[in-house]
Design an enzyme around this catalytic site. Sequence first.
Site, PDB file in Angstrom:
ATOM      1  N   LYS A   1       0.819  -1.217   0.000  1.00 37.47           N
ATOM      2  CA  LYS A   1       0.000   0.000   0.000  1.00 37.47           C
ATOM      3  C   LYS A   1       0.856   1.272   0.000  1.00 37.47           C
ATOM      4  CE  LYS A   1      -2.108   0.850   3.677  1.00 37.47           C
ATOM      5  NZ  LYS A   1      -2.799   0.403   4.854  1.00 37.47           N
TER       6      LYS A   1
ATOM      7  N   THR B   1       3.928   1.555  -0.968  1.00 38.30           N
ATOM      8  CA  THR B   1       4.648   1.608  -2.238  1.00 38.30           C
ATOM      9  C   THR B   1       3.759   2.201  -3.329  1.00 38.30           C
ATOM     10  OG1 THR B   1       5.916  -0.319  -1.536  1.00 38.30           O
ATOM     11  CG2 THR B   1       5.926   0.176  -3.899  1.00 38.30           C
TER      12      THR B   1
ATOM     13  N   ARG C   1       2.522   8.456   6.863  1.00 42.47           N
ATOM     14  CA  ARG C   1       2.791   8.328   8.294  1.00 42.47           C
ATOM     15  C   ARG C   1       4.288   8.137   8.536  1.00 42.47           C
ATOM     16  NH1 ARG C   1      -0.928   3.319   9.264  1.00 42.47           N
ATOM     17  NH2 ARG C   1      -0.204   2.999   7.131  1.00 42.47           N
TER      18      ARG C   1
ATOM     19  N   LYS D   1      10.288  -5.483  10.438  1.00 35.10           N
ATOM     20  CA  LYS D   1      10.172  -4.887   9.117  1.00 35.10           C
ATOM     21  C   LYS D   1      11.490  -4.399   8.566  1.00 35.10           C
ATOM     22  CE  LYS D   1       6.283  -2.352   8.425  1.00 35.10           C
ATOM     23  NZ  LYS D   1       5.327  -1.267   8.751  1.00 35.10           N
TER      24      LYS D   1
ATOM     25  N   ALA E   1      -3.453   1.930  13.806  1.00 36.16           N
ATOM     26  CA  ALA E   1      -4.717   1.860  13.075  1.00 36.16           C
ATOM     27  C   ALA E   1      -5.725   0.949  13.777  1.00 36.16           C
ATOM     28  CB  ALA E   1      -4.468   1.397  11.652  1.00 36.16           C
TER      29      ALA E   1
ATOM     30  N   PHE F   1      -3.879  -0.315   7.595  1.00 42.02           N
ATOM     31  CA  PHE F   1      -4.494  -1.631   7.387  1.00 42.02           C
ATOM     32  C   PHE F   1      -5.454  -1.624   6.188  1.00 42.02           C
ATOM     33  CE2 PHE F   1      -3.828  -2.104  12.226  1.00 42.02           C
ATOM     34  CZ  PHE F   1      -2.554  -2.609  12.039  1.00 42.02           C
TER      35      PHE F   1
ATOM     36  N   PHE G   1       3.076  -8.517  -9.099  1.00 37.18           N
ATOM     37  CA  PHE G   1       4.209  -9.266  -8.544  1.00 37.18           C
ATOM     38  C   PHE G   1       4.685 -10.219  -9.625  1.00 37.18           C
ATOM     39  CE2 PHE G   1       6.321 -12.280  -5.636  1.00 37.18           C
ATOM     40  CZ  PHE G   1       7.015 -11.380  -4.845  1.00 37.18           C
TER      41      PHE G   1
ATOM     42  N   TRP H   1       6.714  -0.511  -8.074  1.00 36.47           N
ATOM     43  CA  TRP H   1       7.823  -1.098  -7.322  1.00 36.47           C
ATOM     44  C   TRP H   1       9.023  -1.319  -8.240  1.00 36.47           C
ATOM     45  CZ3 TRP H   1      10.422  -5.885  -7.460  1.00 36.47           C
ATOM     46  CH2 TRP H   1      11.215  -6.166  -6.330  1.00 36.47           C
TER      47      TRP H   1
END
Lengths: 561, 561
Positions: free
Chosen positions: A77, A79, A100, A111, A279, A307, A387, A415
């Site tokens: 999201k 990205t 954010r 992460k 969230a 989310f 992807f 991406w």
Amino acid sequence: MTTKKTVPSDIDIAQAATMMPITEIAAGAGMTPDDIVMYGKYKAKITFDTIDRLKNAKDGKLILVTSINPTPAGEGKSTVTVGLADALKASGKNSMVALREPSLGPVMGVKGGATGGGYAQVLPMEDINLHFTGDIHAITTANNALSAFIDNHIHQGNDLQIDPRRIIWKRVMDMNDRALRQIVVGLGGPARGVPREDGFDITVASEIMAVLCLSSGINDMKNRLSNIVVAYTYQGEPVTVSDLEVQGSLALLLKDALKPNLVQTLEQTPALIHGGPFANIAHGCNSVLATQTALKLADYVVTESGFGADLGAEKFLNIKTRTSGKHPDAVVIVATVRALKMHGGKSKKELTEADTEALKSGLTNLEKHLETIREFGLPAVVAINKFHTDSASEIEILEEFCKAQQVPFSLTEVWEKGGEGGKDLAARVIDAIEGESSFKYLYDLEMPVKEKINTIIQKVYGGSEAVFSKKAEAQIRQFESYGWGSLPVCMAKTQYSLSDDPALFGRPKNFQVTIREVVPKLGAGFLVALTGDVMTMPGLPKTPAAKNMDVTGEGKGIGLF
Amino acid sequence: MTTKKTVPSDIDIAQAATMMPITEIAAGAGMTPDDIVMYGKYKAKITFDTIDRLKNAKDGKLILVTSINPTPAGEGKSTVTVGLADALKASGKNSMVALREPSLGPVMGVKGGATGGGYAQVLPMEDINLHFTGDIHAITTANNALSAFIDNHIHQGNDLQIDPRRIIWKRVMDMNDRALRQIVVGLGGPARGVPREDGFDITVASEIMAVLCLSSGINDMKNRLSNIVVAYTYQGEPVTVSDLEVQGSLALLLKDALKPNLVQTLEQTPALIHGGPFANIAHGCNSVLATQTALKLADYVVTESGFGADLGAEKFLNIKTRTSGKHPDAVVIVATVRALKMHGGKSKKELTEADTEALKSGLTNLEKHLETIREFGLPAVVAINKFHTDSASEIEILEEFCKAQQVPFSLTEVWEKGGEGGKDLAARVIDAIEGESSFKYLYDLEMPVKEKINTIIQKVYGGSEAVFSKKAEAQIRQFESYGWGSLPVCMAKTQYSLSDDPALFGRPKNFQVTIREVVPKLGAGFLVALTGDVMTMPGLPKTPAAKNMDVTGEGKGIGLF
């Protein structure tokens, strides 16, 4: 079908990038060097004077990026959010992205970084992922100063008659640290305070983070801080920050953190990265001040919520929009073939195999979120985040679904290709903005609290109704008697399912949602409805991402990704 | 005798001041804009490249400011330090001041600010007293990340066999918060870690603060971090950060905090404010990197050590000087008539009355510190920090004492008059530097640990000997067997007395000092010898300074002083 292309790691792309001096990014957005306060060459804060000067400028268009319910497959999201802003710029538009701030806890834990990915990233990646401009540290400090003031008040005689068993204000740390979830403080005798149960949340779960993100300026922030309920007295009356008379010092600690941060994307699109509330127990989007400032500076502002659309977009629209007064002009829903197959029942290991049946079954999740956005009266666009393992037949099924739903869609490759890979998406979004729309809130504030909760469960989650615990029933009665009943409701629910059961993928139906407890967040200006166990302090995995991190003798970071 | 002059409050003076852009301060010190990283217009960090470039430049002269044992009357050591640098500049010298960073805890608690006073201050006062450039927050984060890694290691199977009862690494917070002194973490069942006793120190007491202040660069810092002992195994063997393999991530979190911060005084003298370890359980002076950098940039660098000369100067000379390789060229001992009268037995309320007998009796405290500085082979100058209640006869007694001791002295008025009020002191100090001196350490590193401790007690405190608890005896034996015996000793003692009894003012004699416990700080590179109870987490007073703090709608701070 495309084959896998060799895309370097995020940190390699980021460290190889050439950034423009932040003064030039600011100039491109119509700001002079005096409009910003520099934090190094590539980060700046926008001053309150600048925000004030821009007050009467015309607003640009606001694009909200949301997604299907997240899965371990990852949806990308952030990205897509960054890539869409770059794509708008590449299409000749004056665009900006509003995101954010990443929390350090997850960065060190699992992460390793949270600034987009591939060729759709914000920079300087290392700084943003580490201490950035110190906003989250300021929030930690203000939150814990308040805890110290509470415990000190009790220790020094407890004039306010605070019941140490009924303190709802917890300490925070910007860390994944499960050992701090439940603790006892004040042990060791009279010199060490009054013993009581306590616990630490992660800083982004602090109500002060939500306050900062919803404040229109310092005075509004101070008012909100004053209203925070920290505890109850022995007589059951709420005790607020204003009773402790420390709102001024908390606001002083937060005065710089309230200023939006200006950085840039890999393609030199201006980016405002500011605030990052959870969230689940909070509303999950970047600050009102940053979004408003971006709208004054750009024709198109791309932002995201936390989310999936059931949590993030619902709260963006029912909470943040009510505060800011500005609703999105279009909503992008990010979906991936991989994640939809997980919603159709596949495990993470099976995702490289094509499986059109699982995909079809998983599409019900996307279908529900699409209905929700339309329920709000807003135009939606589906961004299919490509992807390399996606098969042509799978992509076709997803596209056919969108056609059947009469929703514009676009296969995005931001991406792999940056803004160029999102130009088609940008065009679809601009078309959607130019079409008709009529935004409406899903509930009126004057509805009884239970009715607001039921509205969300039915219209957003697709469930049947709420079941209220005895505790929640009593709290709602009590809070309505205090006059808090007309606040919006902030739902704290698992992000993995439309329901309150994280194992129910796809589109569950006819489910009830248990409301376990209701928590007043009068500074933020909402009541949090807790469904099930909500994790407000993550833990570290067996091998934390930190183990692979390092720094060279010259100060170059290693192991952020 | 002067009468009281109307000097505005510190924050009023600071906010009324006109600062030079930090690029101009840097230029004045021989640095280009590329040598610094700006944090707003008036703060900057000096880059590692710059420090590297300056490596072979000639060192300036180093002036250490220390004082008699502190009393509640206040001695004004930081004020004299800043004022002396301004006075040197006003006398045509190329000077710089190198100070510690204030901790937020005391700022919010009692002090309200810690950047000098009157017309001898460093600016921007609000920023420096609040979050500054985030160094202390970075240290908090690294310290607590390490705690999280330790608890996570135990939770995930405890391969290293860490004994949860023998973890010596505590969590920290930059806050005065007595309720966190003694806590139990990990409660609430298997999802919430392993229960154990823990506690929070204030951040400036973290060994990581000491590490940062003693490191010569990132690689040295990483080595020091690796060496930190965090716990012992069930078998009693030490567990270090390198056993946990997280030194790289901790160094990554600290990479920017390690860079010295450049600001300015009210009179635009360049000031490096960097690092601020506790002066009891740590060595109590600003960073080696900042002092070294200042010496490369200025002909005269004025710096200070913590508390009185028995703690601060002793550690500056035996610990920091060993690490930096640069001893002071002269030492200024700050004394006030008021504080000396307290050492002579007066209470704080009685200080406005002239009392030559109390003063004479209190002078023994100054006498001992003077002997100590001479023991190190360094020239001393006494700075009499003038207060408006001092009588002419009292000042005369103090001056006569200095003459009798054959120590140069100067009546300074920097609080009231800035650099102009310290020109005479500056002249005395320059004279002292130009005289003869032959610095020597008070003990050899190869001495047994107990002998080092006894040397300090006898030569610096003027006591008779150490009494070691059974625990301390056993620890010293154990640490010497680990090969840690050749480290310097960092004494943790009350600052209020030359002895280990805070009630013994003046110059106590024939006293023993009890060594309760010895703590290895292998990252910092010293063994801490604890005498009596050492407070490593302060508490808040009944009315914290924070209650009077506020911020205007435009972001101007109120209530810092």
